[in-house]
Scaffold this motif. Structure first.
Motif, short mmCIF file in Angstrom:
data_model
loop_
_atom_site.label_atom_id
_atom_site.label_comp_id
_atom_site.label_asym_id
_atom_site.label_seq_id
_atom_site.Cartn_x
_atom_site.Cartn_y
_atom_site.Cartn_z
N GLU A 1 -9.65 3.95 -3.69
CA GLU A 1 -9.67 4.99 -2.64
C GLU A 1 -9.09 6.29 -3.18
O GLU A 1 -9.56 7.38 -2.89
CB GLU A 1 -8.78 4.58 -1.45
CG GLU A 1 -9.41 3.64 -0.45
CD GLU A 1 -8.33 3.01 0.44
OE1 GLU A 1 -7.33 3.68 0.77
OE2 GLU A 1 -8.49 1.82 0.77
N LYS A 2 -8.02 6.16 -3.96
CA LYS A 2 -7.32 7.36 -4.43
C LYS A 2 -8.00 8.00 -5.65
O LYS A 2 -8.09 9.21 -5.74
CB LYS A 2 -5.87 7.01 -4.75
CG LYS A 2 -4.97 8.21 -5.05
CD LYS A 2 -3.50 7.82 -5.13
CE LYS A 2 -2.65 8.89 -5.76
NZ LYS A 2 -2.36 10.04 -4.93
N TYR A 3 -8.46 7.15 -6.58
CA TYR A 3 -8.94 7.69 -7.86
C TYR A 3 -10.42 7.42 -8.15
O TYR A 3 -10.92 7.86 -9.19
CB TYR A 3 -8.12 7.08 -9.01
CG TYR A 3 -6.65 7.44 -8.94
CD1 TYR A 3 -6.23 8.77 -9.01
CD2 TYR A 3 -5.67 6.46 -8.80
CE1 TYR A 3 -4.88 9.10 -8.95
CE2 TYR A 3 -4.33 6.79 -8.74
CZ TYR A 3 -3.95 8.12 -8.82
OH TYR A 3 -2.61 8.45 -8.75
N ASP B 1 2.34 9.41 -5.80
CA ASP B 1 2.18 10.70 -5.12
C ASP B 1 2.16 11.84 -6.15
O ASP B 1 3.09 11.98 -6.96
CB ASP B 1 3.34 10.90 -4.13
CG ASP B 1 3.10 12.11 -3.25
OD1 ASP B 1 1.93 12.40 -2.96
OD2 ASP B 1 4.09 12.77 -2.87
N ARG C 1 0.84 -1.20 0.00
CA ARG C 1 0.00 0.00 0.00
C ARG C 1 0.88 1.26 0.00
O ARG C 1 0.67 2.19 -0.79
CB ARG C 1 -0.90 -0.01 1.24
CG ARG C 1 -1.66 1.30 1.49
CD ARG C 1 -2.39 1.25 2.81
NE ARG C 1 -3.54 0.36 2.75
CZ ARG C 1 -4.75 0.75 2.35
NH1 ARG C 1 -4.97 2.00 2.02
NH2 ARG C 1 -5.74 -0.10 2.30
N LEU D 1 1.14 4.00 -2.99
CA LEU D 1 0.72 5.40 -2.78
C LEU D 1 1.90 6.36 -2.97
O LEU D 1 1.75 7.43 -3.57
CB LEU D 1 0.08 5.57 -1.40
CG LEU D 1 -1.32 4.96 -1.27
CD1 LEU D 1 -1.82 5.04 0.16
CD2 LEU D 1 -2.32 5.65 -2.22
N VAL E 1 -6.87 0.14 -3.17
CA VAL E 1 -6.11 1.37 -2.89
C VAL E 1 -6.28 2.36 -4.05
O VAL E 1 -6.46 3.57 -3.84
CB VAL E 1 -4.60 1.04 -2.65
CG1 VAL E 1 -3.79 2.32 -2.49
CG2 VAL E 1 -4.43 0.14 -1.44
#
Ligand code: PEP
Length: 275
Positions: free
Chosen positions: A200-202, A156, A148, A152, A197
């Motif tokens: 969650e981010k995109y 970044d 993870r 991430l 993951v």
């Protein structure tokens, strides 16, 4: 529907003659295996000096040639580096970013990976971002946290539009070049984690469309069970991609990537067996 993506990473192997012999034989072996190249994306990540020769052999044949690394700057005093504009000038449309061997032997950081992914995007080069835990993390049970974090950190500052242009390869270090493959269940668990993951981010739309490969001692004998898993959309293949016949067998992992005529034959055989 995500299209399967099977890629070979040659690392630092083959002379030019060996590379061109491979290229010609590979085209033949894919024909022998009845692979329909509109149903599966195939790429060879070759050493820089082999790329032009391979591109000529694979021209109009639906096989991509990619680079194993690139720098993020376009030009300048960076001795020994290759820039994204140099790659795109050569017609290269794919690049591996953050392979574990680059992270381990050449000090490549996740922050550098993030810069490379952004640079690749601006040159229409599709990156394959590699992430994976080492044996220590796996044995300590911290593999999910490790992956993870690596994912991430490597993304970044990377925007959704840049990320969705990329694929992610889950490559546990303990399985690379060791002959030890993650079980399909271990690989799927981590591919699903990576997709969550990314979601969650995109957001889930971007995450659902992204290709996630598994890499680590993939062979023709274990590819089908890995590809049968929901979140595994392809494979990044090291050692076994050096052999044209073996790599063609990996690409032809099941009937879904074969020509219609062959599929009809197999359906007929099944019907025959059932009667
Ligand atoms: C790799 O180089 O990315 C790799 C997975 O190697 P191997 O298939 O040899 O384990």
């Amino acid at each position: 529907m995500r299209k399967p993506f099977i890629a070979g990473n040659w690392k630092m192997h083959k002379t030019i003659n060996e590379a061109t012999d491979f290229g010609e034989l590979f085209v033949q072996k894919l024909k022998d295996e009845q692979v329909d190249l509109s149903k599966v994306d195939v790429a060879i990540f070759a050493p820089y000096i082999h790329m032009s020769a391979l591109k000529v052999i694979f021209l109009l044949r639906g096989i991509d040639v990619g680079a194993q690394n690139m720098f993020y700057e376009d030009k300048g005093a960076f001795t020994g580096e290759i820039s994204p504009s140099m790659l795109s000038d050569l017609g290269i449309e794919r690049v591996i970013i953050g392979h574990s061997e680059r992270r381990k032997y050449f000090g490549e950081t996740s922050a550098a990976c993030a810069r490379k992914i952004k640079a690749a995007y601006t040159h229409d080069i599709r990156p394959v971002l590699c992430v994976g835990e080492d044996l220590e993390d796996r044995e300590a049970g911290s593999h999910k946290d490790a992956v993870r974090k690596m994912l991430l950190d490597s993304l970044d500052g990377v925007q959704a539009v840049e990320a969705e242009f990329a694929a992610v390869a889950y490559e546990p270090l303990w399985a690379i070049g060791t002959g030890k493959t993650a079980t399909p269940e271990q690989a799927e668990e981590m591919a699903a984690l990576i997709r969550s993951v990314l979601a969650e981010k995109y957001g889930s739309k971007v995450a659902d469309d992204m290709i996630i490969q598994y890499g680590g001692s993939v062979k023709s004998t274990n590819i089908a069970e890995l590809m049968a898993k929901e979140d595994i959309d392809g494979a990044l293949v090291g050692g076994a991609s050096l052999d044209a016949a073996e790599f063609a067998k990996i690409v032809a992992f099941d009937d879904s990537v074969k020509k219609e005529s062959l599929k009809q034959v197999s359906v007929k055989n099944v019907l025959k067996k059932d009667n």
